[in-house]
Structures are given as structure tokens and as C-alpha cells.
Write an enzyme that holds these catalytic residues in place. Sequence first.
Site, PDB file in Angstrom:
ATOM      1  N   PRO A   1      10.397  -3.491   1.126  1.00 51.28           N
ATOM      2  CA  PRO A   1       9.502  -3.306   2.268  1.00 51.28           C
ATOM      3  C   PRO A   1       8.170  -4.026   2.140  1.00 51.28           C
ATOM      4  O   PRO A   1       7.571  -4.083   1.067  1.00 51.28           O
ATOM      5  CB  PRO A   1       9.281  -1.789   2.319  1.00 51.28           C
ATOM      6  CG  PRO A   1       9.770  -1.257   1.020  1.00 51.28           C
ATOM      7  CD  PRO A   1      10.799  -2.225   0.522  1.00 51.28           C
ATOM      8  N   ASN A   2       7.752  -4.579   3.256  1.00 48.24           N
ATOM      9  CA  ASN A   2       6.441  -5.215   3.443  1.00 48.24           C
ATOM     10  C   ASN A   2       6.301  -6.576   2.768  1.00 48.24           C
ATOM     11  O   ASN A   2       5.285  -7.249   2.927  1.00 48.24           O
ATOM     12  CB  ASN A   2       5.290  -4.285   2.988  1.00 48.24           C
ATOM     13  CG  ASN A   2       5.286  -2.991   3.761  1.00 48.24           C
ATOM     14  OD1 ASN A   2       5.306  -3.020   4.989  1.00 48.24           O
ATOM     15  ND2 ASN A   2       5.320  -1.856   3.079  1.00 48.24           N
TER      16      ASN A   2
ATOM     17  N   ARG B   1      -1.148 -10.147   3.634  1.00 42.13           N
ATOM     18  CA  ARG B   1      -1.147  -8.750   3.214  1.00 42.13           C
ATOM     19  C   ARG B   1      -1.874  -8.622   1.879  1.00 42.13           C
ATOM     20  O   ARG B   1      -1.407  -9.139   0.869  1.00 42.13           O
ATOM     21  CB  ARG B   1       0.332  -8.355   3.021  1.00 42.13           C
ATOM     22  CG  ARG B   1       0.520  -7.044   2.358  1.00 42.13           C
ATOM     23  CD  ARG B   1       1.956  -6.767   1.987  1.00 42.13           C
ATOM     24  NE  ARG B   1       1.986  -5.457   1.394  1.00 42.13           N
ATOM     25  CZ  ARG B   1       2.809  -5.067   0.450  1.00 42.13           C
ATOM     26  NH1 ARG B   1       3.720  -5.898  -0.008  1.00 42.13           N
ATOM     27  NH2 ARG B   1       2.735  -3.867  -0.046  1.00 42.13           N
TER      28      ARG B   1
ATOM     29  N   TYR C   1      -1.544  -9.750  -3.814  1.00 48.12           N
ATOM     30  CA  TYR C   1      -0.253 -10.438  -3.695  1.00 48.12           C
ATOM     31  C   TYR C   1      -0.373 -11.951  -3.493  1.00 48.12           C
ATOM     32  O   TYR C   1       0.642 -12.636  -3.398  1.00 48.12           O
ATOM     33  CB  TYR C   1       0.559  -9.819  -2.547  1.00 48.12           C
ATOM     34  CG  TYR C   1       0.696  -8.319  -2.695  1.00 48.12           C
ATOM     35  CD1 TYR C   1       1.256  -7.767  -3.848  1.00 48.12           C
ATOM     36  CD2 TYR C   1       0.246  -7.440  -1.706  1.00 48.12           C
ATOM     37  CE1 TYR C   1       1.360  -6.395  -4.002  1.00 48.12           C
ATOM     38  CE2 TYR C   1       0.354  -6.068  -1.858  1.00 48.12           C
ATOM     39  CZ  TYR C   1       0.907  -5.554  -3.005  1.00 48.12           C
ATOM     40  OH  TYR C   1       1.017  -4.199  -3.173  1.00 48.12           O
TER      41      TYR C   1
ATOM     42  N   ASN D   1      12.560  -7.622  -5.982  1.00 44.88           N
ATOM     43  CA  ASN D   1      11.269  -6.966  -5.847  1.00 44.88           C
ATOM     44  C   ASN D   1      11.462  -5.795  -4.887  1.00 44.88           C
ATOM     45  O   ASN D   1      11.529  -5.997  -3.674  1.00 44.88           O
ATOM     46  CB  ASN D   1      10.199  -7.930  -5.316  1.00 44.88           C
ATOM     47  CG  ASN D   1       8.825  -7.274  -5.299  1.00 44.88           C
ATOM     48  OD1 ASN D   1       8.712  -6.045  -5.386  1.00 44.88           O
ATOM     49  ND2 ASN D   1       7.788  -8.084  -5.185  1.00 44.88           N
TER      50      ASN D   1
ATOM     51  N   ALA E   1       7.438  -0.920  -2.774  1.00 40.56           N
ATOM     52  CA  ALA E   1       7.060   0.471  -3.079  1.00 40.56           C
ATOM     53  C   ALA E   1       8.257   1.345  -3.451  1.00 40.56           C
ATOM     54  O   ALA E   1       8.092   2.382  -4.102  1.00 40.56           O
ATOM     55  CB  ALA E   1       6.327   1.060  -1.881  1.00 40.56           C
TER      56      ALA E   1
ATOM     57  N   GLU F   1      13.850  -7.338 -12.252  1.00 44.59           N
ATOM     58  CA  GLU F   1      12.860  -6.769 -11.324  1.00 44.59           C
ATOM     59  C   GLU F   1      11.567  -7.580 -11.403  1.00 44.59           C
ATOM     60  O   GLU F   1      11.100  -7.915 -12.496  1.00 44.59           O
ATOM     61  CB  GLU F   1      12.588  -5.310 -11.713  1.00 44.59           C
ATOM     62  CG  GLU F   1      11.574  -4.625 -10.808  1.00 44.59           C
ATOM     63  CD  GLU F   1      11.326  -3.170 -11.209  1.00 44.59           C
ATOM     64  OE1 GLU F   1      11.953  -2.699 -12.186  1.00 44.59           O
ATOM     65  OE2 GLU F   1      10.494  -2.526 -10.559  1.00 44.59           O
TER      66      GLU F   1
ATOM     67  N   HIS G   1       7.533  -7.885  -9.799  1.00 43.83           N
ATOM     68  CA  HIS G   1       6.403  -7.430  -8.977  1.00 43.83           C
ATOM     69  C   HIS G   1       5.296  -8.468  -9.075  1.00 43.83           C
ATOM     70  O   HIS G   1       4.963  -8.914 -10.183  1.00 43.83           O
ATOM     71  CB  HIS G   1       5.868  -6.077  -9.448  1.00 43.83           C
ATOM     72  CG  HIS G   1       6.834  -4.962  -9.230  1.00 43.83           C
ATOM     73  ND1 HIS G   1       6.997  -4.336  -8.021  1.00 43.83           N
ATOM     74  CD2 HIS G   1       7.724  -4.385 -10.081  1.00 43.83           C
ATOM     75  CE1 HIS G   1       7.943  -3.407  -8.131  1.00 43.83           C
ATOM     76  NE2 HIS G   1       8.402  -3.427  -9.369  1.00 43.83           N
TER      77      HIS G   1
ATOM     78  N   ARG H   1      -2.970  -0.549 -11.407  1.00 43.34           N
ATOM     79  CA  ARG H   1      -3.418  -0.169 -10.067  1.00 43.34           C
ATOM     80  C   ARG H   1      -3.401   1.362  -9.951  1.00 43.34           C
ATOM     81  O   ARG H   1      -3.642   2.041 -10.937  1.00 43.34           O
ATOM     82  CB  ARG H   1      -2.522  -0.867  -9.027  1.00 43.34           C
ATOM     83  CG  ARG H   1      -2.664  -2.396  -9.066  1.00 43.34           C
ATOM     84  CD  ARG H   1      -1.763  -3.070  -8.052  1.00 43.34           C
ATOM     85  NE  ARG H   1      -2.057  -2.654  -6.695  1.00 43.34           N
ATOM     86  CZ  ARG H   1      -1.289  -2.926  -5.644  1.00 43.34           C
ATOM     87  NH1 ARG H   1      -0.181  -3.646  -5.811  1.00 43.34           N
ATOM     88  NH2 ARG H   1      -1.608  -2.506  -4.444  1.00 43.34           N
TER      89      ARG H   1
END
Length: 147
Positions: free
Chosen positions: A11-12, A19, A24, A75, A78, A99, A101, A108
Site C-alpha cells: 500500500p501507498n 509521498r 522515501y 516491499n 505498512a 523484503e 523497505h 522511526r
Amino acid sequence: MALQFAVVNGPNLNRLGKRENHHYGSQTWNSIFKELEMFGRAHDISLEAFQSNSEGALIDYLQEVEFRVQGILFNPGAYAHTSIALRDCVASLSVPVVEVHLSKIGKRESFRTHSYIAEVAEGYIVGFGAFGYSLGLKLLHDHFKQG
Ligand code: DQA
């Protein structure tokens, strides 16, 4: 023999480039994927990309793509921090999943520090921005070409 890998975004991640650039980066997904394809062409790898904002669609895609690829870059966005269903899906796959990110999720908010997917992924790349996808692709490539 040519390798076939899938690059899957949760998502996103369709909003990369517009964003939270401080986390990112400013590159769009199209531009990141073009770079991956360049690496792919140079190393006899064909790539397919998939993005969804929905947990079920990601699970459906992962379940069907394992039959036509040798490895997956993932990726989960969330969902890494929330989805036991995606964790179970990745655990069930017969091909290696790396994976990725973009941001330093360990530095964070506390809710981002844990990834359910990391427990079952073959590899885990965080905090290198868009370059993390290239690193992951190289990792998968070397896994098959040297292993
Ligand atoms: C992300 C990190 C997640 O915590 C966040 O929800 C994202 C992007 C990353 O690539 O850094 O959507 O997966």
C-alpha cells in the site's frame, strides 16, 4: 537460462515521488522500475511488477506468481508491521522472498520497528532508499548464479 523475478509493492508505494520524500526519496516507482529493468537486461533477468493497496490482492498475487518466477522482491509497506496473513503467505511460498523497505524503519516510530515478514523472508534490506530494490535484485541474482 533467463531468470524471472517479481517485484511486489504494498500500500501507498504507488505514491512514491510525491509521498513523504524525506523518508522515501523523490524517485517515482516508474523511474525505480526502469533502473531495475536495466539491471535485468544486462543480467538476463526478466521482471514483472505488481502493486496493490489491498492485503487480499497481494496475497492472491503472491500465491499465483510463485509458479512463474524464481524469486520475489517484496516491499509490503505498512502491512509489514500488521499482517500475519501476509506473513503466513510468504512462509508458504516455495521461492525466496527478499523484503525491502526504503526508509530506516528501525529508527522511526516504534510501531514500524517490527516486521512480521522479516521472520520468514530470505533477506531483509532496509534504509537504502530506492537503491534497496537494486540491492535486493542483485542479491536474488547472485543467489541463483552463484549458489
Ligand atoms: C515502507 C516502510 C513502512 O513502514 C511504510 O508504511 C511504507 C513504506 C518503506 O519502504 O520504507 O509504506 O515499507
